[in-house]
Design a protein around this motif. Structure first.
Motif, PDB file in Angstrom:
ATOM      1  N   LEU A 132      44.036  34.068 109.627  1.00  0.00           N
ATOM      2  CA  LEU A 132      42.861  34.460 108.852  1.00  0.00           C
ATOM      3  C   LEU A 132      43.211  35.569 107.860  1.00  0.00           C
ATOM      4  O   LEU A 132      42.722  35.575 106.724  1.00  0.00           O
ATOM      5  CB  LEU A 132      41.731  34.921 109.787  1.00  0.00           C
ATOM      6  N   GLU A 133      44.065  36.507 108.274  1.00  0.00           N
ATOM      7  CA  GLU A 133      44.514  37.566 107.368  1.00  0.00           C
ATOM      8  C   GLU A 133      45.292  36.968 106.199  1.00  0.00           C
ATOM      9  O   GLU A 133      45.167  37.430 105.054  1.00  0.00           O
ATOM     10  CB  GLU A 133      45.396  38.572 108.120  1.00  0.00           C
ATOM     11  N   CYS A 134      46.089  35.944 106.460  1.00  0.00           N
ATOM     12  CA  CYS A 134      46.856  35.274 105.400  1.00  0.00           C
ATOM     13  C   CYS A 134      45.924  34.663 104.372  1.00  0.00           C
ATOM     14  O   CYS A 134      46.120  34.821 103.156  1.00  0.00           O
ATOM     15  CB  CYS A 134      47.743  34.183 105.997  1.00  0.00           C
ATOM     16  N   LEU A 135      44.914  33.954 104.848  1.00  0.00           N
ATOM     17  CA  LEU A 135      43.976  33.282 103.942  1.00  0.00           C
ATOM     18  C   LEU A 135      43.166  34.298 103.141  1.00  0.00           C
ATOM     19  O   LEU A 135      42.905  34.098 101.953  1.00  0.00           O
ATOM     20  CB  LEU A 135      43.044  32.367 104.745  1.00  0.00           C
ATOM     21  N   THR A 136      42.786  35.388 103.789  1.00  0.00           N
ATOM     22  CA  THR A 136      42.014  36.434 103.103  1.00  0.00           C
ATOM     23  C   THR A 136      42.842  37.099 102.006  1.00  0.00           C
ATOM     24  O   THR A 136      42.357  37.324 100.895  1.00  0.00           O
ATOM     25  CB  THR A 136      41.543  37.494 104.107  1.00  0.00           C
ATOM     26  N   LEU A 137      44.100  37.398 102.330  1.00  0.00           N
ATOM     27  CA  LEU A 137      44.974  38.037 101.345  1.00  0.00           C
ATOM     28  C   LEU A 137      45.228  37.108 100.164  1.00  0.00           C
ATOM     29  O   LEU A 137      45.199  37.540  99.003  1.00  0.00           O
ATOM     30  CB  LEU A 137      46.292  38.438 102.009  1.00  0.00           C
ATOM     31  N   ALA A 138      45.477  35.825 100.424  1.00  0.00           N
ATOM     32  CA  ALA A 138      45.692  34.861  99.345  1.00  0.00           C
ATOM     33  C   ALA A 138      44.466  34.768  98.446  1.00  0.00           C
ATOM     34  O   ALA A 138      44.577  34.695  97.212  1.00  0.00           O
ATOM     35  CB  ALA A 138      46.026  33.495  99.929  1.00  0.00           C
ATOM     36  N   GLN A 139      43.279  34.803  99.046  1.00  0.00           N
ATOM     37  CA  GLN A 139      42.047  34.749  98.270  1.00  0.00           C
ATOM     38  C   GLN A 139      41.894  35.984  97.386  1.00  0.00           C
ATOM     39  O   GLN A 139      41.495  35.889  96.213  1.00  0.00           O
ATOM     40  CB  GLN A 139      40.842  34.624  99.200  1.00  0.00           C
ATOM     41  N   MET A 140      42.224  37.150  97.920  1.00  0.00           N
ATOM     42  CA  MET A 140      42.118  38.385  97.140  1.00  0.00           C
ATOM     43  C   MET A 140      43.063  38.361  95.947  1.00  0.00           C
ATOM     44  O   MET A 140      42.686  38.735  94.832  1.00  0.00           O
ATOM     45  CB  MET A 140      42.431  39.592  98.029  1.00  0.00           C
ATOM     46  N   TYR A 196      52.133  32.963 102.763  1.00  0.00           N
ATOM     47  CA  TYR A 196      51.824  33.908 103.844  1.00  0.00           C
ATOM     48  C   TYR A 196      51.686  33.206 105.199  1.00  0.00           C
ATOM     49  O   TYR A 196      52.086  33.761 106.246  1.00  0.00           O
ATOM     50  CB  TYR A 196      50.551  34.699 103.508  1.00  0.00           C
ATOM     51  N   LEU A 197      51.146  31.991 105.205  1.00  0.00           N
ATOM     52  CA  LEU A 197      51.037  31.283 106.480  1.00  0.00           C
ATOM     53  C   LEU A 197      52.404  30.978 107.070  1.00  0.00           C
ATOM     54  O   LEU A 197      52.623  31.070 108.283  1.00  0.00           O
ATOM     55  CB  LEU A 197      50.235  29.981 106.290  1.00  0.00           C
ATOM     56  N   LYS A 198      53.372  30.624 106.215  1.00  0.00           N
ATOM     57  CA  LYS A 198      54.719  30.340 106.704  1.00  0.00           C
ATOM     58  C   LYS A 198      55.383  31.590 107.258  1.00  0.00           C
ATOM     59  O   LYS A 198      56.187  31.515 108.196  1.00  0.00           O
ATOM     60  CB  LYS A 198      55.557  29.742 105.589  1.00  0.00           C
ATOM     61  N   GLN A 199      55.092  32.756 106.664  1.00  0.00           N
ATOM     62  CA  GLN A 199      55.666  34.003 107.190  1.00  0.00           C
ATOM     63  C   GLN A 199      54.995  34.420 108.479  1.00  0.00           C
ATOM     64  O   GLN A 199      55.586  35.102 109.332  1.00  0.00           O
ATOM     65  CB  GLN A 199      55.513  35.125 106.153  1.00  0.00           C
ATOM     66  N   CYS A 200      53.730  33.993 108.638  1.00  0.00           N
ATOM     67  CA  CYS A 200      52.938  34.423 109.786  1.00  0.00           C
ATOM     68  C   CYS A 200      53.200  33.557 111.021  1.00  0.00           C
ATOM     69  O   CYS A 200      53.242  34.044 112.152  1.00  0.00           O
ATOM     70  CB  CYS A 200      51.457  34.359 109.413  1.00  0.00           C
ATOM     71  N   LEU A 201      53.387  32.255 110.802  1.00  0.00           N
ATOM     72  CA  LEU A 201      53.499  31.302 111.932  1.00  0.00           C
ATOM     73  C   LEU A 201      54.888  31.311 112.546  1.00  0.00           C
ATOM     74  O   LEU A 201      55.860  31.639 111.906  1.00  0.00           O
ATOM     75  CB  LEU A 201      53.122  29.900 111.440  1.00  0.00           C
TER      76      LEU A 201
END
Length: 314
Positions: free
Chosen positions: A246-254, A309-314
């Motif tokens: 969720l943090e990844c998606l929020t940051l990408a949106q910002m 960001y999702l790839k770095q997070c997962l």
């Protein structure tokens, strides 16, 4: 008269250009090559002024200089990359002033090459030669570059100054018709001197920005401006990789909502520097390079950042 007093750390280029002026052995076209922000534009303005001053009395120097700086001398044409908006071509400054959302990168377009041809069809009005300066020549596509090639073959009384960041970014047939003038990065001491002279001494406190600039005062100034334009909230979130999807998606949106495409491309370089210092992981740097490639290929920016960001997070 010394036209290049403000140009720091480019002795080889200055020596060559001064010799061309003093001996009146001017080539039809010059290609100024080097990283952005190291003085190529300043050198082109100085060289253009020297050309326009040929066979002119010294009493006209200040008038000609002021008009070159203001870009309203009748015998000089400045060509910049443009955006297409509602059937019009807008430079970066014009697009920013009109609050145009920049969804793609600007280009030197075929229509602008036609304007160069028309400009050179008439003889110089005040000087013995006309000057055409093409900023960011690497933004020409193959069609516009080939169109320019035809004009370079018969420049008449015109002299071209092409400005680019690398030889590889310019069509080889264009390179072969230009006098190549290399520009080099400045040393750390030269960088400090230039930034102090330009009134940007505060940048010297930001090690990340100075490292990222790699000997380019202009890059340091631009990076500082870019950094200052990012909201504090976004800066805090960018300081480290997010730990949850969720943090990844929020940051990408910002990033997508707050930054235009040119700002996002700058951010890629900044994050490469920032994340390398923090994580020392080459895979992150390579992944960010893919982000850059996707952005310049017009992939939807939000999806690009989400994927990274999702790839770095997962």
């Amino acid at each position: 008269m010394d036209y290049f007093t403000q140009l720091q750390g480019q002795n080889q280029a200055v020596e060559f250009l001064e010799s061309a002026i003093k001996t009146s052995r001017l080539a039809p076209a010059y290609l100024f090559v080097g990283p952005s922000g190291i003085g190529k534009t300043l050198a082109s303005n100085s060289f253009a002024l020297a050309i326009l001053m040929l066979n002119q009395s010294q009493e006209k120097f200040n008038s000609i200089k002021n008009r070159v700086i203001a870009e309203n001398h009748p015998d000089i044409l400045i060509v910049e990359p443009t955006y297409q908006h509602q059937g019009k071509l807008l430079t970066f400054k014009e697009a920013s002033a009109a609050n145009v959302k920049k969804k793609s990168l600007p280009q030197i377009r075929t229509e602008q090459i036609r304007q160069i041809y028309q400009f050179l069809q008439r003889p110089p009005l005040e000087s013995s030669r006309s000057v055409v300066v093409i900023q960011a020549a690497q933004t020409m596509n193959e069609t516009s570059a080939n169109a320019l090639l035809k004009t370079l073959e018969e420049p008449g009384l015109g002299i071209f100054i092409l400005i680019a960041n690398s030889l590889q970014s310019i069509l080889p047939t264009l390179v072969s018709r230009c006098q190549y003038i290399p520009f080099s990065r400045l040393s750390n001491s030269q960088m400090c001197n230039v930034l102090q002279l330009k009134g940007h001494g505060e940048i010297l406190q930001y090690e990340d920005i100075l490292t990222m600039a790699q000997g380019s005062p202009g890059e340091a100034i631009e990076s500082y401006s870019q950094f200052q334009s990012i909201s504090i909230d976004l800066r805090i979130k960018l300081a480290q990789l997010p730990k949850a999807p969720l943090e990844c998606l929020t940051l990408a949106q910002m990033i997508d909502q707050e930054l235009e495409i040119d700002n996002q491309l700058w951010l890629v370089g900044y994050l490469q520097q920032k994340y390398w210092q923090k994580y020392n992981d080459q895979s992150i740097i390579l992944a960010l390079e893919k982000v850059r490639n996707y952005l310049v290929s017009y992939v939807q920016p939000r999806l690009v950042w989400e994927n990274f960001y999702l790839k770095q997070c997962l």
